[in-house]
Scaffold this motif. Structure first.
Motif, PDB file in Angstrom:
ATOM      1  N   THR A   1       3.572  -1.280   9.501  1.00 17.37           N
ATOM      2  CA  THR A   1       4.741  -1.521  10.345  1.00 17.37           C
ATOM      3  C   THR A   1       5.471  -0.199  10.554  1.00 17.37           C
ATOM      4  O   THR A   1       5.702   0.548   9.595  1.00 17.37           O
ATOM      5  N   PHE A   2       5.809   0.084  11.802  1.00 18.04           N
ATOM      6  CA  PHE A   2       6.428   1.362  12.162  1.00 18.04           C
ATOM      7  C   PHE A   2       7.847   1.130  12.682  1.00 18.04           C
ATOM      8  O   PHE A   2       8.109   0.164  13.417  1.00 18.04           O
ATOM      9  N   SER A   3       8.732   2.037  12.313  1.00 18.54           N
ATOM     10  CA  SER A   3      10.115   1.972  12.783  1.00 18.54           C
ATOM     11  C   SER A   3      10.632   3.391  12.973  1.00 18.54           C
ATOM     12  O   SER A   3       9.993   4.363  12.541  1.00 18.54           O
ATOM     13  N   ASP A   4      11.805   3.530  13.611  1.00 18.49           N
ATOM     14  CA  ASP A   4      12.365   4.872  13.818  1.00 18.49           C
ATOM     15  C   ASP A   4      13.456   5.145  12.796  1.00 18.49           C
ATOM     16  O   ASP A   4      13.689   4.366  11.866  1.00 18.49           O
TER      17      ASP A   4
ATOM     18  N   SER B   1      -0.588   8.228  13.878  1.00 16.90           N
ATOM     19  CA  SER B   1      -0.956   9.610  13.576  1.00 16.90           C
ATOM     20  C   SER B   1       0.195  10.416  12.993  1.00 16.90           C
ATOM     21  O   SER B   1      -0.035  11.382  12.254  1.00 16.90           O
ATOM     22  N   TRP B   2       1.441  10.053  13.287  1.00 20.57           N
ATOM     23  CA  TRP B   2       2.567  10.865  12.827  1.00 20.57           C
ATOM     24  C   TRP B   2       2.645  10.914  11.304  1.00 20.57           C
ATOM     25  O   TRP B   2       3.048  11.926  10.735  1.00 20.57           O
ATOM     26  N   GLY B   3       2.245   9.867  10.643  1.00 20.76           N
ATOM     27  CA  GLY B   3       2.386   9.815   9.186  1.00 20.76           C
ATOM     28  C   GLY B   3       1.148  10.205   8.415  1.00 20.76           C
ATOM     29  O   GLY B   3       1.110  10.048   7.188  1.00 20.76           O
ATOM     30  N   GLN B   4       0.115  10.714   9.090  1.00 22.73           N
ATOM     31  CA  GLN B   4      -1.109  11.086   8.374  1.00 22.73           C
ATOM     32  C   GLN B   4      -0.849  12.259   7.427  1.00 22.73           C
ATOM     33  O   GLN B   4      -0.096  13.181   7.750  1.00 22.73           O
ATOM     34  N   GLU B   5      -1.517  12.224   6.263  1.00 26.49           N
ATOM     35  CA  GLU B   5      -1.195  13.174   5.202  1.00 26.49           C
ATOM     36  C   GLU B   5      -1.869  14.528   5.366  1.00 26.49           C
ATOM     37  O   GLU B   5      -1.468  15.501   4.729  1.00 26.49           O
ATOM     38  N   GLY B   6      -2.952  14.614   6.155  1.00 27.94           N
ATOM     39  CA  GLY B   6      -3.528  15.911   6.457  1.00 27.94           C
ATOM     40  C   GLY B   6      -4.462  16.467   5.407  1.00 27.94           C
ATOM     41  O   GLY B   6      -5.028  15.753   4.582  1.00 27.94           O
TER      42      GLY B   6
ATOM     43  N   VAL C   1       0.841  -1.192   0.000  1.00 30.45           N
ATOM     44  CA  VAL C   1       0.000   0.000   0.000  1.00 30.45           C
ATOM     45  C   VAL C   1       0.877   1.243   0.000  1.00 30.45           C
ATOM     46  O   VAL C   1       0.619   2.210  -0.720  1.00 30.45           O
ATOM     47  N   CYS C   2       1.922   1.233   0.824  1.00 29.61           N
ATOM     48  CA  CYS C   2       2.892   2.331   0.779  1.00 29.61           C
ATOM     49  C   CYS C   2       4.260   1.806   1.200  1.00 29.61           C
ATOM     50  O   CYS C   2       4.369   0.951   2.087  1.00 29.61           O
ATOM     51  N   GLN C   3       5.296   2.301   0.526  1.00 28.03           N
ATOM     52  CA  GLN C   3       6.674   1.978   0.876  1.00 28.03           C
ATOM     53  C   GLN C   3       7.034   2.666   2.187  1.00 28.03           C
ATOM     54  O   GLN C   3       6.320   3.562   2.649  1.00 28.03           O
ATOM     55  N   ARG C   4       8.142   2.250   2.776  1.00 26.08           N
ATOM     56  CA  ARG C   4       8.588   2.861   4.027  1.00 26.08           C
ATOM     57  C   ARG C   4       8.838   4.353   3.811  1.00 26.08           C
ATOM     58  O   ARG C   4       9.666   4.743   3.000  1.00 26.08           O
ATOM     59  N   MET C   5       8.061   5.170   4.539  1.00 28.11           N
ATOM     60  CA  MET C   5       8.110   6.617   4.379  1.00 28.11           C
ATOM     61  C   MET C   5       8.202   7.286   5.745  1.00 28.11           C
ATOM     62  O   MET C   5       7.557   6.859   6.699  1.00 28.11           O
TER      63      MET C   5
ATOM     64  N   GLU D   1       5.358   1.701   6.801  1.00 25.55           N
ATOM     65  CA  GLU D   1       5.113   0.993   5.553  1.00 25.55           C
ATOM     66  C   GLU D   1       3.881   0.125   5.759  1.00 25.55           C
ATOM     67  O   GLU D   1       3.564  -0.271   6.895  1.00 25.55           O
ATOM     68  N   MET D   2       3.161  -0.169   4.664  1.00 28.83           N
ATOM     69  CA  MET D   2       1.896  -0.884   4.802  1.00 28.83           C
ATOM     70  C   MET D   2       1.681  -1.832   3.630  1.00 28.83           C
ATOM     71  O   MET D   2       2.049  -1.525   2.489  1.00 28.83           O
ATOM     72  N   VAL D   3       1.065  -2.991   3.941  1.00 28.88           N
ATOM     73  CA  VAL D   3       0.704  -3.965   2.911  1.00 28.88           C
ATOM     74  C   VAL D   3      -0.725  -4.440   3.148  1.00 28.88           C
ATOM     75  O   VAL D   3      -1.265  -4.314   4.251  1.00 28.88           O
ATOM     76  N   VAL D   4      -1.357  -4.990   2.098  1.00 25.17           N
ATOM     77  CA  VAL D   4      -2.599  -5.733   2.265  1.00 25.17           C
ATOM     78  C   VAL D   4      -2.197  -7.105   2.790  1.00 25.17           C
ATOM     79  O   VAL D   4      -1.540  -7.867   2.087  1.00 25.17           O
TER      80      VAL D   4
END
Length: 322
Positions: free
Chosen positions: A153-156, A73-78, A21-25, A128-131
């Motif tokens: 999946t979340f990382s620092d 919430s940190w990665g929400q696009e707004g 769904v989205c690459q690690r961003m 990053e996210m997958v189905v």
């Protein structure tokens, strides 16, 4: 859909399992005090680890941290997403495939988060996210459908895992569409749905029982003769709990009204005009206005009501142009 169509549809949706769904961003902003404060205030969390810099500095951690549940919430696009729409991705494409095949209903059923590491002021959260998976066809209370689950999946900034989030969604065929599809597939008569049954408690069962007999009664205080509706145990004027009732003539006028369009609830006929009606006796009643086009209904319109059987199980007052 027949068995062959269902197999082709399932082959299509299951091909989305594992798609990215989205690459690690990275989040647009590093972990910061103002966002933590807004979050903590909104949910009423007074943990000083999130809100008191001095307390946090003196603690074993030595620094303020963000509430673990904030990680998504940190990665929400707004606002740009609201204004311009989300960029198509595997999840939005999967939803569109469901919609194209009649699975219009959408219900978020549950969220499961796991936490591995705390993040503090200045850290950057990556997502990053997958189905992750799609269920077999299920018969649910909402209708026939499928559950699909995304895994974020979340990382620092160092690549260390922070946590995961699983979000589960049900895509289903709404009952009205399912009934129509079943009718066309099987060419069989279906039971017509009835309206939601009226709740009948200690204080109002007598009113509904009278309605079943074709009468609309108005509660009357025995002490001061004040009329009241809906039914309740005590007079609002003199606080007497002694009462009887009178039968309404069902003559009235429209005080306010609305035309309901969505969602279409099984058992109700559309167009559906609901109005607050001032009865000639002086009390107000909420009921449907029928027997005319919705465009003809207006405030002050004179009405005459009838108690009618509107489905196999329900008697209700309905109001016609006088």
């Amino acid at each position: 859909m027949n068995e062959e169509q269902q197999q082709a549809f399932e082959d299509l949706i299951y091909s989305y399992v594992g798609k990215v769904v989205c690459q690690r961003m990275p989040a647009k902003d590093a972990v910061n005090e103002p966002m933590i404060r807004h979050w903590a205030e909104a949910i009423g969390d007074n943990n000083p680890a999130y809100s008191d810099p001095q307390w946090a500095a003196d603690s074993q951690r030595g620094k303020m941290i963000a509430p673990p549940a904030m990680m998504y919430s940190w990665g929400q696009e707004g606002f740009p997403v609201v204004a311009q729409g989300r960029t198509p991705d595997a999840q939005s494409e999967l939803v569109e495939r469901f919609n194209e095949n009649g699975f219009f209903g959408t219900l978020g059923t549950n969220v499961k988060q796991e936490y591995f590491k705390e993040v503090g002021i200045g850290d950057t959260v990556y997502m990053e996210m997958v189905v992750d998976n799609i269920s077999e066809q299920k018969a649910t209370g909402r209708g026939i459908g499928y559950f699909f689950e995304t895994l974020a999946t979340f990382s620092d900034q160092h690549g260390d895992p922070i946590g995961t989030q699983r979000f589960r969604v049900l895509k289903f065929i709404p009952p009205a569409e399912q009934a129509a599809a079943s009718s066309s597939d099987n060419d069989e008569a279906l039971e017509v749905p009835t309206r939601i049954a009226s709740p009948r408690g200690h204080d109002n069962k007598w009113w509904w029982d009278a309605c079943d007999e074709g009468k609309v009664l108005i509660q009357r205080c025995k002490n001061c003769q004040t009329l009241r509706h809906p039914p309740r145990p005590m007079c609002g004027e003199c606080q007497s709990m002694e009462w009887d009732s009178i039968e309404s003539t069902l003559a009235g006028e429209v005080l306010s009204f609305t035309e309901l369009h969505h969602p279409k609830i099984p058992g109700y006929q559309y167009p559906l005009v609901c109005a607050v009606i001032k009865l000639a006796e002086g009390t107000n009643l909420v009921a449907n206005v029928v027997g005319c086009e919705p465009e003809a209904v207006h405030i002050g319109m004179q009405l005459q009501g009838k108690v009618e059987q509107i489905d196999a199980k329900t008697m209700l007052p309905q109001f016609y142009p006088a």
